[in-house]
Scaffold this motif. Sequence first.
Motif, mmCIF file in Angstrom:
data_model
loop_
_atom_site.group_PDB
_atom_site.id
_atom_site.type_symbol
_atom_site.label_atom_id
_atom_site.label_comp_id
_atom_site.label_asym_id
_atom_site.label_seq_id
_atom_site.Cartn_x
_atom_site.Cartn_y
_atom_site.Cartn_z
ATOM 1 N N ALA A 153 68.905 33.361 36.792
ATOM 2 C CA ALA A 153 67.707 33.845 36.104
ATOM 3 C C ALA A 153 68.062 34.412 34.728
ATOM 4 N N VAL A 158 64.029 28.157 39.763
ATOM 5 C CA VAL A 158 64.855 28.815 38.747
ATOM 6 C C VAL A 158 65.410 27.779 37.784
ATOM 7 N N LEU A 166 60.532 36.244 37.219
ATOM 8 C CA LEU A 166 60.201 35.141 38.112
ATOM 9 C C LEU A 166 59.304 35.615 39.253
#
Length: 355
Positions: free
Chosen positions: A45, A82, A73
């Motif tokens: 991320a 992702v 997210l």
Amino acid sequence: MHAVGAEQVEEAVADCVAALGTVTDRDWTGVRAGRLDWDCRKTAAHIADDLIAYAGRLAGRSASGYLPFTISLDEDTDNAGVLRTIEATGALLAAAIRTTPRAVRAFHPYPFRHANREGFAAMGVAEVLLHTHDVAEGTGIAYEPPAELASFALTRIFPQVRPGPTPWRTLLWATGRGDLPGREPVTGWHWSNNPVLRSERLTLEGVTPATAADLSLAGDGGYEWVGGATAEGTREGAGIMVKQYEEGLFHPEWGMYVLVRRDDDRAVGAMGFHGVPDGDGRVEIGYDLVVGARGHGYATEALRTLSRWALEQDGVRTVAAVVDHGNVPSQQVVDRAGFTRVFEDVEQISYELRG
């Protein structure tokens, strides 16, 4: 002019997605990413977060600090999600690089508080390659990106790192992720974007190893030059810088600067130091203008700016210049910049400016 770096960002992202796409069915949350304190999920991320942050700063022309946003997210985002986010943010950074004018610089802290589009591209590539490695190491898969991508990052934001056996192994060592024979382990590091100074009409842009290599081979270094080409002295100086880089003696602040007119973003010449200051605090400076830019005071203006900067650095007491007897215009430049004659022989005149 072609925006160098966008294609490299896209290639790095594609390589990341291809590698990590083989392990999306595994648990990334409970697995540490290589030598980092983060788990693999957070590290992946983070790649997306960096890419969108770089794109935002370039697109927004952020001059003084980070932009006040970050990626978050959704809780139910799976590992494949992702990777899709990395693809999207990588595309945004590539687009920002392609649409940002060459002369624009935006905020980044290391080490001069700004970077151009090529610097952001190199930082984006480095973030993708290194953190893909971290996640790959955590999930137990082999990963080695194309050597050209590692070299792209090294020659733009790791100028003081002497080349090693391969670009990828060198990049891993330089960021504390691996060992190289004969070199001490790296425990603390940050990359280095090129320095920039400003005078009344000019921007003095520090040359990276990548730019020096191109200039030394009669390339344009990414600049549009008055008259269409660099001067011979600039190519020779760039060749010396390439050798310094290969020997691990490259110091960006004490290297070459391309002199760029701000009103039309065209390069008029180059100026720089022959090396770092010696033990007596003395540093020598040289310069070269293309023929079509001479007679406008650019050399004098740049020499005053670069000499003043040098004398403001710790331990520097003298800036020296050596000019051929027959080069009267260059003698006039150093005279107007405040230098004093200190010695001459049948061939050359030595000048000094003291702090």
